[in-house]
Design a protein around this motif. Structure first.
Motif, mmCIF file in Angstrom:
data_model
loop_
_atom_site.group_PDB
_atom_site.id
_atom_site.type_symbol
_atom_site.label_atom_id
_atom_site.label_comp_id
_atom_site.label_asym_id
_atom_site.label_seq_id
_atom_site.Cartn_x
_atom_site.Cartn_y
_atom_site.Cartn_z
ATOM 1 N N PRO A 5 49.032 70.131 -41.085
ATOM 2 C CA PRO A 5 48.889 71.307 -41.923
ATOM 3 C C PRO A 5 49.097 72.604 -41.161
ATOM 4 C CG PRO A 5 47.132 69.738 -42.384
ATOM 5 C CD PRO A 5 47.862 69.233 -41.171
ATOM 6 N N GLN A 6 48.740 72.613 -39.883
ATOM 7 C CA GLN A 6 48.866 73.850 -39.117
ATOM 8 C C GLN A 6 50.327 74.245 -38.919
ATOM 9 O OE1 GLN A 6 46.770 71.371 -38.312
ATOM 10 N NE2 GLN A 6 44.824 72.406 -38.719
ATOM 11 N N GLN A 8 52.686 74.076 -41.215
ATOM 12 C CA GLN A 8 53.298 74.441 -42.478
ATOM 13 C C GLN A 8 52.658 75.699 -43.040
ATOM 14 O OE1 GLN A 8 52.505 71.072 -44.932
ATOM 15 N NE2 GLN A 8 54.117 69.815 -44.047
ATOM 16 N N ALA A 10 50.900 77.740 -45.852
ATOM 17 C CA ALA A 10 49.976 77.226 -46.862
ATOM 18 C C ALA A 10 50.538 77.455 -48.259
ATOM 19 C CB ALA A 10 48.618 77.893 -46.721
ATOM 20 N N SER A 12 49.770 78.046 -52.143
ATOM 21 C CA SER A 12 48.686 78.530 -53.009
ATOM 22 C C SER A 12 48.610 77.595 -54.217
ATOM 23 C CB SER A 12 48.942 79.968 -53.454
ATOM 24 O OG SER A 12 50.190 80.097 -54.102
ATOM 25 N N ARG A 33 41.731 67.356 -54.442
ATOM 26 C CA ARG A 33 41.861 68.008 -53.134
ATOM 27 C C ARG A 33 41.957 66.970 -52.012
ATOM 28 N NH1 ARG A 33 37.954 72.682 -51.818
ATOM 29 N NH2 ARG A 33 39.622 73.040 -50.298
ATOM 30 N N ASP A 37 44.786 66.806 -49.251
ATOM 31 C CA ASP A 37 44.476 66.642 -47.822
ATOM 32 C C ASP A 37 45.291 65.507 -47.223
ATOM 33 O OD1 ASP A 37 42.560 68.623 -48.139
ATOM 34 O OD2 ASP A 37 40.863 67.237 -48.216
ATOM 35 N N ALA A 41 49.572 68.545 -46.817
ATOM 36 C CA ALA A 41 49.912 69.902 -47.239
ATOM 37 C C ALA A 41 48.801 70.875 -46.868
ATOM 38 C CB ALA A 41 50.138 69.943 -48.751
ATOM 39 N N ALA A 42 49.192 72.024 -46.329
ATOM 40 C CA ALA A 42 48.240 73.111 -46.110
ATOM 41 C C ALA A 42 48.072 73.861 -47.429
ATOM 42 C CB ALA A 42 48.744 74.044 -45.029
ATOM 43 N N VAL A 43 46.839 74.064 -47.850
ATOM 44 C CA VAL A 43 46.561 74.575 -49.199
ATOM 45 C C VAL A 43 45.593 75.739 -49.142
ATOM 46 C CG1 VAL A 43 45.404 73.991 -51.368
ATOM 47 C CG2 VAL A 43 47.056 72.400 -50.370
ATOM 48 N N ARG A 44 45.899 76.787 -49.910
ATOM 49 C CA ARG A 44 44.939 77.852 -50.218
ATOM 50 C C ARG A 44 44.491 77.629 -51.662
ATOM 51 N NH1 ARG A 44 48.928 81.285 -48.770
ATOM 52 N NH2 ARG A 44 48.894 82.199 -50.851
ATOM 53 N N PRO A 369 56.519 78.045 -50.110
ATOM 54 C CA PRO A 369 55.386 78.923 -50.435
ATOM 55 C C PRO A 369 55.823 80.368 -50.626
ATOM 56 C CG PRO A 369 54.849 77.467 -48.611
ATOM 57 C CD PRO A 369 56.328 77.322 -48.850
#
Length: 527
Positions: A5-6, A8, A10, A12, A33, A37, A41-44, A369
């Motif tokens: 994730p770091q 990519q 993030a 939204s 979620r 995880d 995927a990096a997610v906000r 994103p």
């Protein structure tokens, strides 16, 4: 292996959910979620509470920043596992009358194919027990909604067999998977050794709804007394309540010294569920979420939501006909084979999350994103004012009140609208109220109204403005009435309709007046 994730940017991601209203919705969101995880995927995350239009732009829960519109201005918007397809029969509630339908679905998700990627995960049905979904499929408006939602979604998954049958009849593409609430446990620590607790979640009517108005609550309670006596021979009983009404029911059923658990924080329930030996539940997500921790579970209910358990391999029983002795014997069996059942459930959880990730990965990987949209002056306006600006149709709200539910108008004492003679009829219950927020305030001096000719002759009613009676009258020989009622110009805050009541044979509702038209007219300049 998915990318870290770091590495990519993030995404939204907005979630249609509830917050502090129904912990079951929050279990579903946690399960989704967990899928995100696992996808890497990096997610906000951003949370839209369907009971709170302010949450469209105001920060909620663990959001770290503020965006203009959590539906329109995110990369992905996810309908998070609630009932989506329901129609409770003529004159009763249906999906398209939900308080959030207009501002969430029509004004945002379904407005056009432009905007965020839309994903419909864990969509469910909510029909009377044994229903085949025909009431929904045969309703033109409901069927059209389901078809449009299916066309708009990059992915639709359903959580119960009836939801699948409904979409199949409408030829809407979908995947069949266990409810995401099963996966909420994946975001928690490993399952500890059981504490020997027998969890019970009980509702006074055996479920949320008594659609036929014939559920025997006395019989149900007597049967629950017998079942609890059997459970007490198996271990320590703990009552797990999701709201105050369930807590009050548990207080009646509990023996001296038995714990009754109720919390406002959904995370507290997760700690409890993973400590159970087994659970018997009316609320489906109490059972499904516990099952995600490997806890044997049995569901009893009154509507098709209970069928969520079928794709998880849980026993699903109709509360109306439940036999306590059978349930006790079945629970004793589950406890004897607990290790094997726990292993089965944990394996199913892993298979399920893997399938969700498999379906989601191509969608997530295709999205670039976007930079978060800042808050402009218009976005700082109150949500009601913003609603007025969103669509020219919304400015016509004074001609729609009473007949059509609008989330911006507070309502009480109304039954659901129903089709009648090519138009719409809406009954009150004898004392209906409309509360108009100040942001909508217009100077008014007249109400034009008409009632359908379905009342007894001489059926009395009155109209009040801000507590003051402005009209008293009665229906004519044909049972109908129409007219205009003038009053001194004012910004109206509350309208009440009081009337005599009737209760037709075969209709369990108390009926006041049947509105055909109800319009609040703006005062003319100079009046």
């Amino acid at each position: 292996m998915p990318a870290s994730p770091q590495s990519q940017p993030a995404l939204s991601v907005g979630f249609l959910t509830t917050l502090g209203v129904n912990v079951g919705d929050e279990f579903i969101r946690e399960g989704i979620r967990h899928c995100l995880d696992r996808s890497g995927a990096a997610v906000r995350p951003y949370f839209v509470n369907k009971h709170d239009p302010d949450s469209l732009s105001q920060p909620r829960d663990i959001e770290f920043d503020r965006i203009s519109d959590k539906i329109l201005d995110v990369d992905i918007f996810i309908q998070s596992g609630a009932p989506v397809y329901w129609h409770h029969g003529p004159g009763r509630h249906r999906s398209t009358q939900a308080e959030w339908h207009s501002w969430v679905w029509e004004e945002r998700i379904l407005r056009s194919q432009e905007g965020p990627v839309f994903i419909n995960l864990g969509a469910g049905s909510c029909q009377p027990w044994g229903g085949d979904g025909s009431a929904f499929v045969d309703d033109r408006v409901c069927a059209d909604f389901a078809v449009r939602a299916g066309a708009r979604a990059a992915l639709t998954t359903v959580r119960d067999p009836l939801a699948s049958q409904i979409l199949s009849r409408l030829r809407v593409a979908h995947e069949c998977l266990p409810c995401p609430a099963l996966l909420a446990a994946g975001r928690q620590q490993a399952v500890p050794a059981p504490a020997g607790l027998i969890g019970v979640n009980l509702m006074g009517k055996g479920g949320h709804y008594d659609f036929a108005h014939s559920f025997d609550s006395y019989s149900w309670t007597q049967r629950m007394h017998k079942l609890l006596q059997a459970f007490r021979q198996m271990g320590q009983v703990i009552f797990i309540c999701h709201d105050m009404e369930e807590q009050q029911y548990a207080e009646y059923l509990a023996a001296a010294g038995e714990r009754i658990f109720l919390s406002k924080a959904y995370r507290d329930y997760l700690d409890l569920y993973r400590s159970l030996a087994c659970i018997f539940a009316n609320r489906v997500h109490a059972a499904v979420t516990a099952a995600g921790f490997g806890i044997p579970a049995i569901i009893a209910g009154t509507d098709t939501r209970a069928r969520i358990g079928e794709w998880i391999g849980l026993d699903v029983l109709e509360a109306r006909t439940l036999e306590p002795s059978w349930v006790a014997e079945r629970m004793a069996t589950l406890l004897r084979v607990r290790d094997a059942e726990s292993e089965r459930l944990l394996n199913l959880r892993e298979e399920t999350v893997s399938r969700y990730v498999q379906l989601l990965a191509p969608i997530l990987n295709s999205i670039a994103p976007r930079a978060p949209k800042g808050i402009d002056k218009k976005d700082d306006e109150a949500p009601i004012v913003r609603w007025l600006h969103r669509s020219p149709e919304n400015s016509n709200w004074p001609t729609r009140i009473g007949i059509e539910p609008l989330w911006v108008i507070g309502e009480s004492g109304f039954h659901s609208p129903e089709p009648y003679d090519g138009s719409t009829l809406r009954w009150t219950n004898g004392h209906a109220s409309l509360t108009i927020p100040g942001e909508l305030g217009i100077l008014s001096d007249r109400i034009d109204a008409s009632l359908w000719g379905v009342h007894p002759p001489g059926h009395g009613f009155a109209i009040l403005i801000d507590g003051q009676t402005i009209f008293e009258g009665q229906t004519g020989a044909d049972g109908a009435w129409s007219g205009g009622v003038a009053f001194d110009p004012r910004v109206v805050q509350q309208i009440e309709i009081k009337s005599s009541t009737i209760q037709p044979e075969g209709d369990g509702r108390t009926l006041g007046v049947a509105l055909r038209q109800f319009c609040l007219r703006a005062a003319q300049k100079g009046s």
